[in-house]
Design a protein around this motif. Structure first.
Motif, PDB file in Angstrom:
ATOM      1  N   ASP A 140       0.828  -1.221   0.000  1.00  0.00           N
ATOM      2  CA  ASP A 140       0.000   0.000   0.000  1.00  0.00           C
ATOM      3  C   ASP A 140       0.855   1.262   0.000  1.00  0.00           C
ATOM      4  O   ASP A 140       0.563   2.228   0.693  1.00  0.00           O
ATOM      5  CB  ASP A 140      -0.965   0.002   1.202  1.00  0.00           C
ATOM      6  CG  ASP A 140      -2.050   1.062   1.073  1.00  0.00           C
ATOM      7  OD1 ASP A 140      -2.426   1.414  -0.057  1.00  0.00           O
ATOM      8  OD2 ASP A 140      -2.502   1.563   2.115  1.00  0.00           O
ATOM      9  N   GLU A 152      -6.686   9.247   5.639  1.00  0.00           N
ATOM     10  CA  GLU A 152      -6.619  10.574   5.041  1.00  0.00           C
ATOM     11  C   GLU A 152      -5.507  11.374   5.720  1.00  0.00           C
ATOM     12  O   GLU A 152      -5.301  11.278   6.928  1.00  0.00           O
ATOM     13  CB  GLU A 152      -7.961  11.277   5.245  1.00  0.00           C
ATOM     14  CG  GLU A 152      -8.068  12.611   4.587  1.00  0.00           C
ATOM     15  CD  GLU A 152      -9.452  13.215   4.745  1.00  0.00           C
ATOM     16  OE1 GLU A 152      -9.514  14.438   4.902  1.00  0.00           O
ATOM     17  OE2 GLU A 152     -10.450  12.463   4.713  1.00  0.00           O
ATOM     18  N   ASP A 168      -5.750   8.651   0.983  1.00  0.00           N
ATOM     19  CA  ASP A 168      -5.167   7.335   1.291  1.00  0.00           C
ATOM     20  C   ASP A 168      -3.650   7.461   1.291  1.00  0.00           C
ATOM     21  O   ASP A 168      -2.998   7.226   0.281  1.00  0.00           O
ATOM     22  CB  ASP A 168      -5.623   6.319   0.239  1.00  0.00           C
ATOM     23  CG  ASP A 168      -5.075   4.923   0.484  1.00  0.00           C
ATOM     24  OD1 ASP A 168      -4.547   4.652   1.581  1.00  0.00           O
ATOM     25  OD2 ASP A 168      -5.159   4.097  -0.438  1.00  0.00           O
ATOM     26  N   ASP A 219      -6.406   3.007   4.452  1.00  0.00           N
ATOM     27  CA  ASP A 219      -7.198   4.129   3.943  1.00  0.00           C
ATOM     28  C   ASP A 219      -7.211   5.266   4.959  1.00  0.00           C
ATOM     29  O   ASP A 219      -8.245   5.591   5.544  1.00  0.00           O
ATOM     30  CB  ASP A 219      -8.620   3.682   3.622  1.00  0.00           C
ATOM     31  CG  ASP A 219      -8.667   2.722   2.447  1.00  0.00           C
ATOM     32  OD1 ASP A 219      -7.765   2.801   1.601  1.00  0.00           O
ATOM     33  OD2 ASP A 219      -9.588   1.894   2.392  1.00  0.00           O
ATOM     34  N   TYR A 241       0.304   6.194  -3.839  1.00  0.00           N
ATOM     35  CA  TYR A 241      -0.822   7.063  -3.497  1.00  0.00           C
ATOM     36  C   TYR A 241      -0.740   8.346  -4.316  1.00  0.00           C
ATOM     37  O   TYR A 241       0.230   8.589  -5.012  1.00  0.00           O
ATOM     38  CB  TYR A 241      -0.847   7.379  -2.000  1.00  0.00           C
ATOM     39  CG  TYR A 241       0.287   8.238  -1.503  1.00  0.00           C
ATOM     40  CD1 TYR A 241       0.073   9.593  -1.226  1.00  0.00           C
ATOM     41  CD2 TYR A 241       1.559   7.722  -1.292  1.00  0.00           C
ATOM     42  CE1 TYR A 241       1.100  10.395  -0.761  1.00  0.00           C
ATOM     43  CE2 TYR A 241       2.583   8.514  -0.829  1.00  0.00           C
ATOM     44  CZ  TYR A 241       2.353   9.849  -0.561  1.00  0.00           C
ATOM     45  OH  TYR A 241       3.368  10.648  -0.111  1.00  0.00           O
TER      46      TYR A 241
END
Length: 162
Positions: free
Chosen positions: A44, A80, A72, A78, A47
């Motif tokens: 992950d 902010e 994200d 996820d 972004y």
């Protein structure tokens, strides 16, 4: 290159934006995409961010503010995140196109982990499309590991305008 202690090889940053002016203000509107080559599955890391900046030229230099927002953020699921900054640049008369620059900012996350940032450095533009920069960076957060330690960094930026 990057060193996350895994198979990730490099960070590739893509930028696009516009810089309109209005009533003496210069706006900086943009989108950024951060890509990490060789990242392990599920890391992950990739972004995007949206950028909004504004600056104003004064007799002694330029002052500005900017914000980056992402829904994200890097490697955090996820989450902010928003970064706010005030900055300034003062031309130094000893060398043409040499400026003393600095900024103070705040990185915020949905949840916890917020911290402050600051930097000061010298920027030199020998030709209109090339900027060279040497800068001292630090943060108020040192518990996140080596990536958050103070450091001096040099950089070069090539600009192409359509």
């Amino acid at each position: 290159s990057v060193d996350f202690g895994d198979t990730t090889d490099a960070e590739v940053d893509l930028y696009a934006g516009v810089k309109p002016t209005w009533l003496g203000l210069t706006f900086d509107l943009g989108a950024l995409k951060y890509l990490y080559t060789g990242a392990p599955p599920g890391a992950d890391y990739n972004y995007y961010e949206l950028k909004l900046g504004v600056s104003y030229s004064l007799s002694f230099g330029t002052v500005g503010a900017l914000a980056y927002w992402t829904p994200d953020t890097f490697g955090a699921g996820d989450v902010e995140a928003t970064y706010y900054e005030v900055n300034a640049a003062v031309p130094l008369p000893v060398v043409a196109n040499l400026s003393l620059t600095g900024a103070y900012g705040r990185q915020t996350f949905e949840g916890t982990g917020d911290y402050n940032t600051w930097n000061a450095g010298l920027s030199y533009t020998p030709i209109p499309w090339l900027s060279l920069d040497v800068r001292y960076w630090d943060t108020s957060e040192h518990g996140f590991g080596r990536a958050y330690e103070e450091r001096v960094v040099g950089g070069a930026k090539v600009t192409y305008a359509f």
